[in-house]
Motif scaffolding. Structure first.
Motif: not given
Length: 234
Positions: A110-120, A138-152
């Motif tokens: 699940n993503p998480i909302i904090e402030g104006h960011k969505l953490f995925v 293999c070529t994939f690397r795991g990550s966490i991303i922060a997304i602006d909830i208004d614009t994506g």
């Protein structure tokens, strides 16, 4: 205790989206990519909308802001690595973005909302193709991303493995083998508001060499995505 109501997802053989209750409705995704808002009392469909692929995550519904005049939004990820924002009262799609350019990327936590960011959290289905002897793994690397909830728009990305994988050897089938890779983020992150930190875990490496970033816990600055520390547990 008796069953109050039940709803079947058409054409589905599994249900992996965590139901979420908000605003008198049950929000849930299905295997064919349909999102439902079901009336909490009756189970009747208030609205439904369909996205690009199976929805494995729960929907994260934001609190209503009476000053904004806008409806609350709901956010979720799908099996092919897209993040979506929808109007929680109508189901209207507001924006949709890829979480990662890797073709095997998927969203399971699940993503998480904090402030104006969505953490995925970003994971990958590449672990399934790694068993193919003709696949260059293999070529994939795991990550966490922060997304602006208004614009994506992606504000920052924290990779579990800082550097891209490099060529290591050739397999018995003559296929190039790359690493280190993997350390996907399967589960939801945790927010430490007091200290401005986000914590998340990682999975196994997908290919050799194994490194210190797999099976680990990370602390990341919530504003910048800078790694603060990492502890490997296995």
């Amino acid at each position: 205790m008796s069953l109050k109501w039940a709803v079947a997802f058409p054409g589905a053989s599994r249900a992996r989206s965590l139901p979420v209750v908000a605003y008198g409705a049950v929000y849930v995704g299905s295997q064919d990519g349909t999102i439902y808002a079901l009336d909490l009392e009756t189970g009747c469909v208030r609205w439904k909308n369909r996205v690009s692929a199976e929805v494995r995550t729960g929907l994260v519904v934001e609190r209503m802001n009476p000053d904004s005049g806008d409806n609350p939004r709901a956010f979720f990820g799908d099996l092919i690595g897209r993040i979506h924002a929808i109007d929680a009262f109508s189901g209207r799609l507001l924006w949709s973005v890829h979480a990662d350019i890797h073709s095997g990327a998927t969203i399971t936590g699940n993503p998480i909302i904090e402030g104006h960011k969505l953490f995925v959290p970003v994971s990958s289905l590449e672990v399934l193709t790694a068993a193919d002897p003709n696949y260059s793994c293999c070529t994939f690397r795991g990550s966490i991303i922060a997304i602006d909830i208004d614009t994506g728009r992606v504000a920052w990305r924290h990779y579990t493995i800082p550097e891209p994988p490099v060529h290591r050897a050739k397999s018995a089938a003559g296929v190039a083998m790359l690493g280190p890779s993997g350390a996907a983020v399967w589960g939801s992150p945790t927010i430490d508001r007091a200290n401005g930190v986000i914590y998340h875990g990682s999975s196994e490496n997908y290919s050799s060499p194994a490194d210190e970033n797999s099976d680990a816990v990370f602390a990341v600055d919530i504003s910048t995505g800078e790694r603060l520390w990492r502890t490997q547990l296995l």
